[in-house]
Write a protein that holds these residues in place. Sequence first.
Motif, PDB file in Angstrom:
ATOM      1  N   ASP A 181      13.358  -3.748  -5.611  1.00 45.23           N
ATOM      2  CA  ASP A 181      12.656  -3.168  -4.459  1.00 45.23           C
ATOM      3  C   ASP A 181      12.471  -4.270  -3.425  1.00 45.23           C
ATOM      4  O   ASP A 181      11.726  -5.230  -3.649  1.00 45.23           O
ATOM      5  CB  ASP A 181      11.304  -2.619  -4.915  1.00 45.23           C
ATOM      6  N   VAL A 182      13.189  -4.141  -2.290  1.00 44.67           N
ATOM      7  CA  VAL A 182      13.139  -5.205  -1.282  1.00 44.67           C
ATOM      8  C   VAL A 182      12.097  -4.909  -0.192  1.00 44.67           C
ATOM      9  O   VAL A 182      11.900  -5.724   0.702  1.00 44.67           O
ATOM     10  CB  VAL A 182      14.525  -5.468  -0.637  1.00 44.67           C
ATOM     11  N   SER A 183      11.439  -3.769  -0.283  1.00 45.65           N
ATOM     12  CA  SER A 183      10.491  -3.363   0.766  1.00 45.65           C
ATOM     13  C   SER A 183       9.369  -4.377   0.941  1.00 45.65           C
ATOM     14  O   SER A 183       8.880  -4.570   2.034  1.00 45.65           O
ATOM     15  CB  SER A 183       9.869  -2.004   0.453  1.00 45.65           C
ATOM     16  N   HIS A 184       8.958  -4.988  -0.173  1.00 43.48           N
ATOM     17  CA  HIS A 184       7.846  -5.952  -0.104  1.00 43.48           C
ATOM     18  C   HIS A 184       8.308  -7.338  -0.536  1.00 43.48           C
ATOM     19  O   HIS A 184       7.506  -8.133  -1.023  1.00 43.48           O
ATOM     20  CB  HIS A 184       6.690  -5.472  -0.989  1.00 43.48           C
ATOM     21  N   LEU A 185       9.593  -7.585  -0.408  1.00 45.00           N
ATOM     22  CA  LEU A 185      10.147  -8.867  -0.858  1.00 45.00           C
ATOM     23  C   LEU A 185       9.466 -10.023  -0.108  1.00 45.00           C
ATOM     24  O   LEU A 185       9.375  -9.994   1.123  1.00 45.00           O
ATOM     25  CB  LEU A 185      11.650  -8.876  -0.552  1.00 45.00           C
ATOM     26  N   PRO A 186       8.985 -11.049  -0.843  1.00 45.26           N
ATOM     27  CA  PRO A 186       8.382 -12.187  -0.136  1.00 45.26           C
ATOM     28  C   PRO A 186       9.417 -12.841   0.782  1.00 45.26           C
ATOM     29  O   PRO A 186      10.610 -12.882   0.450  1.00 45.26           O
ATOM     30  CB  PRO A 186       8.001 -13.150  -1.271  1.00 45.26           C
ATOM     31  N   GLU A 188      13.982  -5.556   9.047  1.00 44.88           N
ATOM     32  CA  GLU A 188      12.810  -4.692   9.221  1.00 44.88           C
ATOM     33  C   GLU A 188      12.348  -4.255   7.833  1.00 44.88           C
ATOM     34  O   GLU A 188      13.122  -4.293   6.878  1.00 44.88           O
ATOM     35  CB  GLU A 188      13.161  -3.448  10.050  1.00 44.88           C
ATOM     36  N   ARG A 189      11.085  -3.839   7.759  1.00 50.76           N
ATOM     37  CA  ARG A 189      10.555  -3.308   6.498  1.00 50.76           C
ATOM     38  C   ARG A 189      10.090  -1.877   6.722  1.00 50.76           C
ATOM     39  O   ARG A 189       9.635  -1.543   7.825  1.00 50.76           O
ATOM     40  CB  ARG A 189       9.380  -4.149   6.006  1.00 50.76           C
ATOM     41  N   PRO A 190      10.198  -1.024   5.712  1.00 52.17           N
ATOM     42  CA  PRO A 190       9.761   0.364   5.907  1.00 52.17           C
ATOM     43  C   PRO A 190       8.249   0.458   6.077  1.00 52.17           C
ATOM     44  O   PRO A 190       7.511  -0.373   5.551  1.00 52.17           O
ATOM     45  CB  PRO A 190      10.207   1.065   4.614  1.00 52.17           C
ATOM     46  N   THR A 191       7.830   1.462   6.813  1.00 51.80           N
ATOM     47  CA  THR A 191       6.393   1.748   6.938  1.00 51.80           C
ATOM     48  C   THR A 191       5.911   2.423   5.653  1.00 51.80           C
ATOM     49  O   THR A 191       4.812   2.190   5.189  1.00 51.80           O
ATOM     50  CB  THR A 191       6.157   2.700   8.136  1.00 51.80           C
ATOM     51  N   SER A 192       6.776   3.278   5.093  1.00 50.65           N
ATOM     52  CA  SER A 192       6.489   3.851   3.773  1.00 50.65           C
ATOM     53  C   SER A 192       7.804   4.118   3.062  1.00 50.65           C
ATOM     54  O   SER A 192       8.862   4.128   3.684  1.00 50.65           O
ATOM     55  CB  SER A 192       5.666   5.139   3.908  1.00 50.65           C
TER      56      SER A 192
END
Length: 231
Positions: free
Chosen positions: A65-70, A52-56
């Motif tokens: 930072d893996v929140s927006h990792l391709p 899952e990815r964080p909403t914020s």
Amino acid sequence: MIVFDEVAKRYAGGYTALAGVSLEIRHGELVVLSGHSGAGKSTLLKLIPVIERPTSGRVLINGQDVSHLPRAAIPYLRRNLGLVLQESRLLFDRSVFDNVMLPLVITGHPPRDAARRVAAALERVGLEGRGKEMPAGLSGGEQQRVAIARAIVNRPSILIADEPTAHLDPAYAADIASLFRSFNEAGVTVLVTTHDASLFAASRPRRLVLAKGLLTEDTRPTGRLAHEEAA
Ligand SMILES: Nc1ncnc2c1ncn2[C@@H]1O[C@H](COP(=O)(O)OP(=O)(O)OP(=O)(O)O)[C@@H](O)[C@H]1O
């Protein structure tokens, strides 16, 4: 080091699973995460391997930072993570050996060395010589050990387990808890969720409690609160 920086997670449909969690887990820590059903424990774990990815907010693993990792980079991240999640069930039409081998096949590990590693992982969880057996013939506790062997076969520096002692008899559950302790003593960072934190008490873990998506308790083995130690 794993860092959660003001992490919120809202699922489609609007349910807020995490409402703003900030947290640092240092290399080599043993962390036990508890909380009521629906408190957000599984969600917190799933943000680390980017299931899952964080909403914020941001999740950082060893500074990245893996929140927006391709998407394409996710397998590389996961090589360094051992995962025992609710979804990571065993393949019941494959032998114990083949189940544990799977991550090495996926990462294209040389077969000879892979076989050696599988044998070592099975030995590590107390299932040496059981590779040819099929999972259905094993007890629940033994099946959980196979899942753990599969999680550690890549020798990850971080091991993440979601309720690894659920549905086990107390004796099996205690065995599994002490197995996690031994990995931690070997230097692995361990993050585990449980409904029964007392199972891990002997390991003197850092204890986190989530309630309705918020971190309500963070106690280090010294008995001091994490923010007191940081101060
Ligand atoms: N994929 C999803 N889509 C929508 N809602 C979800 C999803 N995953 C979890 N939720 C909701 O988010 C909340 C937190 O769920 P989560 O599984 O993180 O809690 P938990 O603390 O692990 O619970 P449990 O101890 O029951 O496993 C729950 O209300 C759940 O229904």
